[in-house]
Design a protein around this motif. Structure first.
Motif, PDB file in Angstrom:
ATOM      1  N   ALA B  52      -0.159  -8.245 -10.984  1.00 23.18           N
ATOM      2  CA  ALA B  52      -1.333  -7.532 -12.062  1.00 23.18           C
ATOM      3  C   ALA B  52      -2.680  -8.071 -11.715  1.00 23.18           C
ATOM      4  N   ALA B  55      -4.233  -6.364  -8.735  1.00 22.75           N
ATOM      5  CA  ALA B  55      -4.630  -5.078  -8.849  1.00 22.75           C
ATOM      6  C   ALA B  55      -5.869  -4.903  -9.615  1.00 22.75           C
ATOM      7  N   LEU B  56      -6.201  -5.757 -10.600  1.00 18.91           N
ATOM      8  CA  LEU B  56      -7.357  -5.646 -11.358  1.00 18.91           C
ATOM      9  C   LEU B  56      -8.666  -6.232 -10.505  1.00 18.91           C
ATOM     10  N   TYR B  60      -8.156  -1.443  -9.379  1.00 19.29           N
ATOM     11  CA  TYR B  60      -7.199  -0.718  -9.607  1.00 19.29           C
ATOM     12  C   TYR B  60      -7.290  -0.121 -11.171  1.00 19.29           C
ATOM     13  N   THR B  61      -8.237   0.555 -11.545  1.00 19.06           N
ATOM     14  CA  THR B  61      -8.607   0.687 -12.870  1.00 19.06           C
ATOM     15  C   THR B  61      -8.996   2.085 -13.393  1.00 19.06           C
ATOM     16  N   THR B 271      -2.559   1.615 -15.460  1.00 22.17           N
ATOM     17  CA  THR B 271      -2.579   1.596 -13.751  1.00 22.17           C
ATOM     18  C   THR B 271      -2.066   0.030 -13.579  1.00 22.17           C
ATOM     19  N   ILE B 272      -2.687  -0.899 -14.165  1.00 22.65           N
ATOM     20  CA  ILE B 272      -2.142  -2.344 -13.947  1.00 22.65           C
ATOM     21  C   ILE B 272      -0.788  -2.558 -14.269  1.00 22.65           C
ATOM     22  N   SER B 273      -0.339  -2.070 -15.379  1.00 20.28           N
ATOM     23  CA  SER B 273       1.126  -1.970 -15.496  1.00 20.28           C
ATOM     24  C   SER B 273       2.117  -1.487 -14.406  1.00 20.28           C
ATOM     25  N   MET B 275       1.061  -0.997 -11.360  1.00 17.78           N
ATOM     26  CA  MET B 275       1.210  -1.899  -9.998  1.00 17.78           C
ATOM     27  C   MET B 275       1.976  -3.309 -10.329  1.00 17.78           C
ATOM     28  N   ALA B 276       2.147  -3.887 -11.350  1.00 14.30           N
ATOM     29  CA  ALA B 276       3.001  -4.927 -11.797  1.00 14.30           C
ATOM     30  C   ALA B 276       4.431  -4.196 -11.769  1.00 14.30           C
TER      31      ALA B 276
END
Lengths: 161, 386
Positions: B52, B55-56, B60-61, B271-273, B275-276
């Motif tokens: 996560a 991604a940040l 990836y936002t 989006t972060i969630s 990716m996680a």
């Protein structure tokens, strides 16, 4: 790994009664299993993990990781030399490893001089020791799976559906 | 009073009242040992958190597709195939949602016409009844009790069916009971669903925490796939509650309907969630097993401890809850919970939060460290005067 060992790895002080409750086995069965593990040497000893950085009156000490290259000998391979090295009480751990050197030796001493002396007078001159590289430890972050910094408090709410 | 500025009657009538006040009391108190928590006590495994953060960092936002990133939907499809041999098309049979909570709401709003009924075994998770109400449907509660281990039977479902019954809402392993069903029991339920030709909304978010047998998804029975709206998420198995991410898999027409509402109300899951979640599905197998083993031990401990002190407790098949009876104390659920909190600083949830018929029960969560559980049991014992 057997569940009993898994529980004991995490808490050596837990009682057989408690292990019985957690595993659903009888207290006698747990006691018997533990005794057997001790007898077989599966359980070597029960020790406490202490963060010596926080112990106020502990003698200061330094720890070094030493990479040791050795020439293996006929018939005994590395075993003979390893035994000669790990028998010193200054050596707290000793591993045979793959890679660019052979033995990884961990040594503890009161200060850098003690450790340096040990290497210069005992370890390096040993027959069949080809060379050593010494790394002094600066800080310990994690040991045996335990992070030494105090864990952050849980952030869960105390009640939720 | 200015009547024009009133909120809707429907919302005003939504439960609950007494429970809310009790929750506030718990949240206002310090140094409480809590058995009242409906989420894992593990922190999200590091490799998932690390992903996560990555991604940040990589930026990836932005929004993703309404349905969720195709990579994630493909991972979910792969997971279902690998784990249960189920085949779902990631293009049009899977929707990524804000946890199972959103998915339940979407499912109800998508399938229900005004007045259509949904069968809900009681006790149940708090949102099922209200989401049916809000969607204009009518919840029909089917009671279960501790004697049957809080299990609904196929016969009960069959008997409760009347014209206008659109769906069965089922949750296993269940919150608040921990109850789950083995394959044979589920097969019987599936038969009734097929016979009555209705939907099943199946909330299986605790599936990885099934202890005594293998979890069987409702959708895995022959002919059931087109009847099942299969809900699951990452909160429980991967300790990702705060990431708020789950999914729905089901017939393409239902998923298309749910996606319509989702795009107007949510747009897409953070989006972060997402990716996680991809990372969780790819690499988490061992984390899940470790957590499960730990919960199994705690379950043994708490069930024995409660029964030993005379609080009748069934042995739940999954999740991390028990719903013992406190009837032997002669107190109401609320009185018991309040006294235990005030005198011994132990928090539990009154059973009445999960259905009126659960008066005389309290929900305890064993998603708490062994040390905490031990201390909590000792305090409850002392509260009972034993």
């Amino acid at each position: 790994m057997d569940e009993i060992l898994e529980i004991l790895t995490n808490d050596a002080r837990i009682t057989p009664e408690e292990i019985a409750k957690l595993t659903g086995k009888s207290v006698d069965a747990i006691k018997k299993a533990i005794k057997q593990y001790e007898k077989e040497g599966v359980i070597v000893k029960y020790k406490t993990l202490i963060n010596k950085d926080l112990v106020k009156d502990a003698n200061s000490f330094v720890r070094a990781l030493i990479e040791v290259s050795v020439a293996p000998q006929k018939d005994v391979g590395f075993e003979y030399l390893a035994e000669r090295i790990y028998s010193f009480p200054e050596v707290t751990s000793c591993y045979l490893v793959s890679g660019t050197y052979d033995l990884l030796v961990i040594v503890e001493g009161e200060n850098i001089q003690t450790v340096a002396n040990f290497i210069a007078s005992k370890l390096s001159p040993m027959e069949n020791v080809r060379g050593t590289t010494t790394h002094f430890l600066l800080k310990k972050y994690k040991e045996d799976g335990h992070i030494l910094k105090k864990a952050a408090q849980g952030k869960r709410l105390n009640i939720s559906y | 009073m200015n009547k024009n500025l009133n909120i809707s009657k429907k919302v005003e009538q939504l439960a609950p009242s007494g429970i809310r006040a009790f929750f506030d009391l718990v949240l206002g108190m310090k140094e409480v040992i809590s058995l009242g928590v409906g989420e894992p006590d593990f922190v999200t495994p590091w490799h998932i958190r690390e992903e996560a953060i990555y991604a940040l960092e990589k930026g990836y936002t932005s929004y993703t597709s309404n349905k969720g990133m195709i990579e994630l939907r493909k991972e979910i499809a792969r997971f279902l195939e690998r784990r249960f041999g189920l085949s779902y098309d990631p293009e049009n049979e899977i929707l990524v949602t804000i946890g199972v909570s959103e998915a339940v709401d979407l499912a109800m709003r998508t399938i229900l016409n005004p007045g259509e009924k949904v069968l809900i075994p009681q006790p149940s998770y708090v949102s099922y009844g209200p989401t049916v109400d809000l969607a204009g449907g009518k919840p029909v509660f089917l009671e279960t009790d501790i004697k049957s281990g809080f299990k609904i039977t196929a016969k009960q479902i069959d008997r409760a069916f009347t014209p206008g019954t659109k769906a069965l809402m089922i949750n296993y392993p269940a919150n608040p009971t921990g109850t789950s069903y083995n394959k044979e029991q589920l097969r019987d339920i599936a038969r009734v669903v097929l016979k009555r030709n209705m939907f099943v909304i199946s909330d299986e978010v605790y599936d990885e925490l099934t202890y005594d047998f293998d979890h069987t998804p409702m959708a895995s029975f022959k002919g059931m796939k087109k009847h099942v709206i299969y809900l699951n998420g990452f909160s429980k198995a991967y300790a990702m509650t705060g990431f708020r991410i789950g999914w729905a898999a089901g017939p393409a027409n239902v998923i298309a309907g749910m996606t319509k509402i989702h795009q107007y109300t949510i747009m897409c899951v953070p989006t972060i969630s997402q990716m996680a979640a991809v990372e969780a599905l790819k690499n988490s197998f061992k984390d899940v097993l470790d957590m499960k083993r730990e919960y199994m031990r705690r379950r043994r401990f708490i069930v024995n401890a409660l029964n030993e002190m005379g609080l009748d407790c069934h042995n739940p098949e999954g999740a991390f809850y028990v719903l013992p009876s406190i009837k032997s104390t002669g107190k109401s659920s609320m009185q018991f919970s309040q006294e235990l909190l005030e005198r011994k600083k132990v928090a539990v949830v009154p059973g009445t939060a999960f259905g009126k018929s659960m008066e005389g029960h309290v929900r305890m969560s064993y998603a708490s460290s062994y040390e905490n559980l031990k201390e909590a049991m000792a305090r409850i014992k002392s509260y009972l005067g034993k």
